[in-house]
Design a protein around this motif. Structure first.
Motif, short mmCIF file in Angstrom:
data_model
loop_
_atom_site.label_atom_id
_atom_site.label_comp_id
_atom_site.label_asym_id
_atom_site.label_seq_id
_atom_site.Cartn_x
_atom_site.Cartn_y
_atom_site.Cartn_z
N HIS A 55 14.23 -7.65 -4.27
CA HIS A 55 14.68 -8.93 -4.83
C HIS A 55 13.91 -10.10 -4.19
O HIS A 55 14.49 -11.05 -3.69
CB HIS A 55 16.18 -9.11 -4.64
CG HIS A 55 16.99 -8.01 -5.27
ND1 HIS A 55 16.91 -7.72 -6.61
CD2 HIS A 55 17.86 -7.12 -4.72
CE1 HIS A 55 17.73 -6.71 -6.88
NE2 HIS A 55 18.30 -6.32 -5.76
N PHE A 56 12.60 -9.99 -4.23
CA PHE A 56 11.74 -11.02 -3.68
C PHE A 56 10.83 -11.59 -4.76
O PHE A 56 10.41 -10.89 -5.68
CB PHE A 56 10.86 -10.45 -2.55
CG PHE A 56 11.50 -10.49 -1.20
CD1 PHE A 56 11.05 -11.36 -0.23
CD2 PHE A 56 12.57 -9.67 -0.91
CE1 PHE A 56 11.64 -11.39 1.02
CE2 PHE A 56 13.17 -9.69 0.33
CZ PHE A 56 12.70 -10.56 1.30
N VAL A 57 10.51 -12.86 -4.61
CA VAL A 57 9.46 -13.49 -5.39
C VAL A 57 8.19 -13.41 -4.56
O VAL A 57 8.19 -13.72 -3.36
CB VAL A 57 9.79 -14.96 -5.70
CG1 VAL A 57 8.64 -15.62 -6.46
CG2 VAL A 57 11.09 -15.07 -6.50
N LEU A 58 7.09 -12.96 -5.17
CA LEU A 58 5.81 -12.84 -4.48
C LEU A 58 4.80 -13.77 -5.12
O LEU A 58 4.55 -13.68 -6.31
CB LEU A 58 5.30 -11.39 -4.54
CG LEU A 58 6.15 -10.33 -3.84
CD1 LEU A 58 5.59 -8.95 -4.10
CD2 LEU A 58 6.22 -10.60 -2.35
N ARG A 59 4.21 -14.65 -4.31
CA ARG A 59 3.21 -15.59 -4.80
C ARG A 59 1.88 -15.27 -4.12
O ARG A 59 1.75 -15.42 -2.90
CB ARG A 59 3.62 -17.03 -4.47
CG ARG A 59 5.05 -17.42 -4.86
CD ARG A 59 5.23 -17.62 -6.33
NE ARG A 59 4.47 -18.74 -6.84
CZ ARG A 59 4.93 -20.00 -6.85
NH1 ARG A 59 6.13 -20.29 -6.35
NH2 ARG A 59 4.19 -20.97 -7.36
N PRO A 60 0.87 -14.80 -4.85
CA PRO A 60 -0.43 -14.50 -4.24
C PRO A 60 -1.05 -15.76 -3.65
O PRO A 60 -1.06 -16.81 -4.29
CB PRO A 60 -1.27 -13.98 -5.42
CG PRO A 60 -0.28 -13.61 -6.48
CD PRO A 60 0.89 -14.54 -6.30
N ILE A 61 -1.54 -15.65 -2.42
CA ILE A 61 -2.18 -16.82 -1.80
C ILE A 61 -3.67 -16.62 -1.54
O ILE A 61 -4.43 -17.57 -1.64
CB ILE A 61 -1.46 -17.25 -0.51
CG1 ILE A 61 -1.29 -16.07 0.45
CG2 ILE A 61 -0.12 -17.89 -0.82
CD1 ILE A 61 -0.78 -16.46 1.80
N PHE A 62 -4.09 -15.42 -1.20
CA PHE A 62 -5.53 -15.18 -1.13
C PHE A 62 -5.80 -13.68 -1.13
O PHE A 62 -4.91 -12.87 -0.91
CB PHE A 62 -6.19 -15.87 0.08
CG PHE A 62 -5.58 -15.53 1.41
CD1 PHE A 62 -5.87 -14.33 2.04
CD2 PHE A 62 -4.76 -16.44 2.06
CE1 PHE A 62 -5.33 -14.03 3.27
CE2 PHE A 62 -4.22 -16.15 3.29
CZ PHE A 62 -4.50 -14.95 3.90
N GLN A 63 -7.07 -13.36 -1.38
CA GLN A 63 -7.51 -11.97 -1.37
C GLN A 63 -8.44 -11.74 -0.19
O GLN A 63 -8.98 -12.67 0.39
CB GLN A 63 -8.26 -11.64 -2.67
CG GLN A 63 -7.37 -11.65 -3.92
CD GLN A 63 -8.15 -11.29 -5.16
OE1 GLN A 63 -9.31 -11.64 -5.30
NE2 GLN A 63 -7.50 -10.55 -6.06
N THR A 64 -8.60 -10.48 0.16
CA THR A 64 -9.50 -10.14 1.25
C THR A 64 -10.29 -8.89 0.87
O THR A 64 -9.77 -8.01 0.17
CB THR A 64 -8.72 -9.90 2.56
OG1 THR A 64 -9.63 -9.61 3.62
CG2 THR A 64 -7.74 -8.76 2.42
N ASP A 65 -11.55 -8.80 1.30
CA ASP A 65 -12.39 -7.64 1.04
C ASP A 65 -12.12 -6.56 2.08
O ASP A 65 -12.21 -6.80 3.29
CB ASP A 65 -13.87 -8.03 1.11
CG ASP A 65 -14.29 -8.90 -0.07
OD1 ASP A 65 -13.54 -8.93 -1.06
OD2 ASP A 65 -15.35 -9.55 0.02
#
Length: 321
Positions: free
Chosen positions: A153-163
């Motif tokens: 029951h969480f909202v997930l907001r993408p903030i950045f990606q990593t290689d």
């Protein structure tokens, strides 16, 4: 009835005791007990059954807790709508920060947010453990992709990606040889990573969608320990580029399989979907999304512990589902 006493009642419910609520809020236990007693007297109902240190809600207390959640949410929503973006906020903001790539970038953003709101008190908890956010009064958490399976029951907001790539030290490669293909990784000692829900990730998604089984004699839940282990030649590690860039540049580490594209791992800002979000939290979430988040990436919702994100989108896959 004071709004802060109502919020205090919710903290007692969520932590399970007056003492734990007092510790979380940095208040004397006597103050919390007194304010709870005042609330009960104002309502003319008994909210808790008191048994030693443990407290359980009465039937009336449970009903009041459920109904007052909506009241707090509506009040906070009204305050959020009525205040402009430049309005000063106060209170306490508790942030869980996984040991993730870009940690210093996140800390810089937290410091800038604090400078905009000097009356706000901020507490940062750095841990790889998936905490019970409600029980521990955590407002928001920064999490890595493998950890989202443990959230519910969480909202997930993408903030950045990593290689993400495999790395090894020149010393290890001199002793054990350079793996020529991804399948040869299975014959090498790989430093394993475990998240706090107990899972060791022994199958990894490389590049777009190629799975590689790994095994090794050392396991940890700390990226710094993984990096130190690979630098000491203890094995091969699957690490984000932010952790390894300096070591690759000075020759301490070698990136394996340069012809294979790096896997894009996600880092998320997470907050509970079934609990009201404070004004300070809302402002912080908006600030992070405006300053750090990629544009056009949709918000995700975790509604069950069995996440749908295992597989292609998750670079770490566990065999024991």
């Amino acid at each position: 009835m004071k709004t802060e006493d109502l919020a205090l009642f919710h903290r007692i419910v969520e932590t399970g005791s007056v003492m734990d609520a007092a510790d979380l809020l940095n208040l004397p236990k006597s103050t919390v007990s007194r304010r709870l007693q005042i609330l009960e007297e104002e309502l003319n109902i008994k909210l808790f059954h008191r048994q030693s240190r443990a407290m359980t809600l009465t039937s009336a207390g449970s009903h009041f807790y459920q109904r007052s959640q909506d009241i707090l949410a509506q009040l906070d929503e009204t305050l959020f709508e009525m205040t402009n973006d430049d309005a000063e906020i106060s209170g306490h903001l508790r942030i869980q920060l996984f040991p993730i790539p870009g940690m210093m970038q996140l800390m810089d953003a937290i410091y800038r947010f604090m400078d905009l709101h000097p009356k706000l008190k901020v507490e940062v908890i750095s841990t790889s453990e998936v905490m019970d956010i409600v029980k521990h009064n955590v407002d928001v958490a920064f999490v890595i992709e493998p950890a989202i399976e443990a959230l519910e029951h969480f909202v997930l907001r993408p903030i950045f990606q990593t290689d993400l790539r495999f790395y090894a030290s020149p010393d290890y490669l001199a002793r054990k040889g350079m793996p020529a293909t991804l399948s040869e990784i299975e014959q090498h000692n790989v430093i394993l990573f475990r998240v706090s829900n107990g899972r060791v990730f022994n199958e990894i998604v490389v590049g777009e969608n190629e799975r590689v089984k790994v095994r090794g004699n050392f396991c940890t839940n700390n990226l710094d320990v993984v990096a130190e282990s690979v630098l000491r030649g203890r094995g091969i590690a699957y690490l984000p580029s932010e952790v390894t860039a300096e070591y690759v540049a000075n020759g301490s580490l070698v990136a394996l399989f340069p012809e294979t594209s790096a896997h894009q791992g996600e880092c998320y800002l997470a907050y509970p979907s079934r609990r009201f979000v404070s004004l300070a939290s809302r402002r912080f979430i908006d600030f992070i999304m405006e300053n750090l988040a990629p544009q056009g990436v949709p918000t995700r919702m975790i509604t069950q512990r069995k996440s749908t994100f295992i597989g292609v989108g998750n670079p770490f896959v566990n065999d024991k589902q």
